[in-house]
Design a protein around this motif. Structure first.
Motif, short mmCIF file in Angstrom:
data_model
loop_
_atom_site.label_atom_id
_atom_site.label_comp_id
_atom_site.label_asym_id
_atom_site.label_seq_id
_atom_site.Cartn_x
_atom_site.Cartn_y
_atom_site.Cartn_z
N PRO A 55 0.81 -1.22 0.00
CA PRO A 55 0.00 0.00 0.00
C PRO A 55 0.85 1.27 0.00
O PRO A 55 0.98 1.96 1.02
N ASN A 56 1.46 1.59 -1.14
CA ASN A 56 2.17 2.86 -1.24
C ASN A 56 1.19 4.00 -0.96
O ASN A 56 0.06 3.99 -1.47
N LEU A 57 1.61 4.97 -0.16
CA LEU A 57 0.68 5.99 0.34
C LEU A 57 0.98 7.36 -0.24
O LEU A 57 2.14 7.76 -0.34
N VAL A 58 -0.07 8.07 -0.61
CA VAL A 58 0.02 9.48 -0.98
C VAL A 58 -1.06 10.18 -0.16
O VAL A 58 -2.24 9.82 -0.25
N PHE A 59 -0.67 11.18 0.64
CA PHE A 59 -1.62 11.73 1.60
C PHE A 59 -1.26 13.15 2.00
O PHE A 59 -0.11 13.58 1.88
N HIS A 60 -2.26 13.86 2.46
CA HIS A 60 -2.04 15.14 3.13
C HIS A 60 -1.69 14.85 4.58
O HIS A 60 -2.16 13.87 5.15
N ARG A 61 -0.87 15.69 5.18
CA ARG A 61 -0.40 15.43 6.54
C ARG A 61 -1.52 15.22 7.54
O ARG A 61 -1.37 14.48 8.53
N ASP A 62 -2.68 15.83 7.31
CA ASP A 62 -3.77 15.72 8.27
C ASP A 62 -4.61 14.46 8.09
O ASP A 62 -5.58 14.25 8.82
N ALA A 63 -4.24 13.61 7.14
CA ALA A 63 -4.96 12.34 6.98
C ALA A 63 -4.72 11.45 8.20
O ALA A 63 -5.64 10.80 8.70
N PHE A 64 -3.47 11.41 8.66
CA PHE A 64 -3.10 10.59 9.80
C PHE A 64 -2.73 11.49 10.98
O PHE A 64 -2.25 12.62 10.78
N ALA A 65 -2.93 10.98 12.18
CA ALA A 65 -2.47 11.68 13.38
C ALA A 65 -1.65 10.71 14.24
O ALA A 65 -2.01 9.54 14.38
N TRP A 66 -0.56 11.20 14.75
CA TRP A 66 0.28 10.45 15.70
C TRP A 66 0.50 11.32 16.93
O TRP A 66 0.81 12.51 16.81
N ALA A 67 0.31 10.74 18.10
CA ALA A 67 0.55 11.46 19.35
C ALA A 67 1.30 10.54 20.29
O ALA A 67 0.99 9.35 20.41
N SER A 68 2.31 11.06 20.95
CA SER A 68 3.07 10.27 21.90
C SER A 68 3.08 10.98 23.25
O SER A 68 3.07 12.21 23.32
N ARG A 69 3.08 10.20 24.31
CA ARG A 69 3.05 10.75 25.66
C ARG A 69 4.36 10.47 26.36
O ARG A 69 4.79 9.32 26.46
N PRO A 70 5.03 11.49 26.89
CA PRO A 70 6.26 11.27 27.65
C PRO A 70 5.97 10.44 28.89
O PRO A 70 5.01 10.71 29.62
N LEU A 71 6.75 9.42 29.11
CA LEU A 71 6.59 8.56 30.27
C LEU A 71 7.61 8.92 31.34
O LEU A 71 8.74 9.30 31.04
N THR A 72 7.21 8.79 32.58
CA THR A 72 8.13 8.96 33.70
C THR A 72 8.15 7.65 34.47
O THR A 72 7.62 6.63 34.01
#
Length: 385
Positions: free
Chosen positions: A307-324
């Motif tokens: 599945p080669n992808l062509v997309f606008h940046r807002d198609a996907f969202a990634w969020a990461s949470r800092p862990l302590t």
């Protein structure tokens, strides 16, 4: 022991961040603006999606015009990606080889996490409903047609003209680089193609090669081998359709079919039985009414594809949470890579005669706007053609 570990943590963490910059391709290209929300409590981030508003004529009068209600929806980003990459050194190992091996092991640990993040984001492609290219065949063979087809689909789906990215497998990149418009300086306008092997921005898309996308090769359900027909009519705007199976087998989330000129993606798995009728669930809702016995076109059936992808940046969202870490439970250090946006934690814990070093990541991703993405089918490793 505590003082020694504390002093070495920044160096070990730096090794990890270096590997992230080299490998975390997808997390650099998608929407990362929800990291601030991920930092709060809770396991789910609600991403608002605005509802459409129709323009209307203005008629001056003594009373206000009728109010227009709106119904925004939400896309969910669940923080369900929590992986670690640990390794141990005994005291004997540390005395003999730690100085030279530790940086390499740190880099390898983070490389595995970065690749896992990459594949996790790519795996969300099953919600994309439009495709071009031929399953089982590497695209861009002496032509930019596949890129142009992807651009046409994004344009029809009203994706913004800016911030478009293409993430393709090595075979597709190899073909794309050999196109004269990419390779030859007199046609592309610079020498980056022939000298540095850089595709750059072509047809309004910034192109990137990603080896991990090959690991997400997709095989459609086997019920699509001979095609289906609708069993009854359906109105525009609905997301289910009764169909008659002509072949038994599976229907998978991510399978794509066409009605008229519009493509749709299956959103609920099902099991097909020959000559039986069943409701399929899909996205987007029907663009036009469907008559009884309308034929569902399924292209190459159950042929696997990359599945080669062509997309606008807002198609996907990634969020990461800092862990302590819990106070007194070990040595911890946290940093967020400024390039990839991945929050990374290093934990060092002491056991009997050995020390464990563990890098871990907590995050989440989703395809939040399917209309802003499309796929170019490529050659899976299962095929040699």
């Amino acid at each position: 022991m505590a003082n020694t570990v504390t002093n070495v943590l920044p160096k070990l963490l730096a090794q990890g961040l270096m590997a992230l910059r080299q490998n975390a391709v997808m997390s650099r290209l998608v929407n990362r603006s929800y990291d601030t929300l991920a930092a709060g409590k809770g396991a789910v981030i609600n991403v608002p999606i605005p509802s459409a508003i129709a323009a209307r004529n203005v008629t001056p009068g003594v009373t206000f015009a009728t109010n227009v209600d709106f119904a925004p929806t939400v896309a969910l980003v669940t923080l369900d990606f929590w992986k670690e990459a640990p390794f141990q050194f005994s005291d004997k190992d540390a005395a003999e080889v730690m100085e030279g091996v530790m940086p390499m092991q740190a880099s390898e640990a983070i490389k595995s996490l970065a690749n896992a993040v990459d594949e996790y984001i790519i795996s969300k492609h099953t919600g994309i409903f439009s495709t071009s290219g031929t399953a089982g065949t590497a695209p861009f063979n002496s032509s930019l047609t596949a890129a142009a087809s992807a651009r046409v689909l994004l344009n029809k789906q009203l994706a913004p003209m800016t911030d478009r990215r293409g993430v393709i497998d090595p075979d597709a990149e190899g073909n794309l680089l050999l196109n004269t418009q990419v390779l030859q300086a007199d046609q592309r306008g610079d020498a980056d193609g022939i000298i540095n092997g850089v595709i750059g921005n072509k047809l309004g898309v910034d192109w990137y090669m990603n080896q991990n996308i090959t690991n997400q090769a997709y095989t459609p359900g086997t019920a699509w081998i001979t095609g289906w027909t609708s069993d009854g009519s359906a109105q525009a705007g609905v997301s289910t359709l009764n169909v008659v199976f002509t072949n038994s087998g599976s229907v998978k989330v991510g399978d794509i079919f066409t009605l008229g000129t519009q493509q749709y993606a299956i959103t609920a798995a099902a099991t097909a039985v020959t000559a039986a009728t069943m409701a399929i669930v899909f996205y987007p809702p029907l663009k036009a009414a469907v008559a009884t016995a309308s034929v569902l076109t399924i292209g190459a059936g159950a042929t696997a594809y990359v599945p080669n992808l062509v997309f606008h940046r807002d198609a996907f969202a990634w969020a990461s949470r800092p862990l302590t870490g819990m106070a007194g439970a070990g040595e911890f250090m946290t940093a967020t890579d400024p390039v990839s946006g991945i929050a990374l934690r290093l934990e060092v814990s002491r056991q009997y005669k050995q020390t464990t070093f563990s890098y871990d990541i907590l995050g989440g991703a989703n395809l939040i706007r399917p209309e802003l993405a499309t796929k170019i089918k490529g050659r899976s490793e299962e095929h040699t053609s």
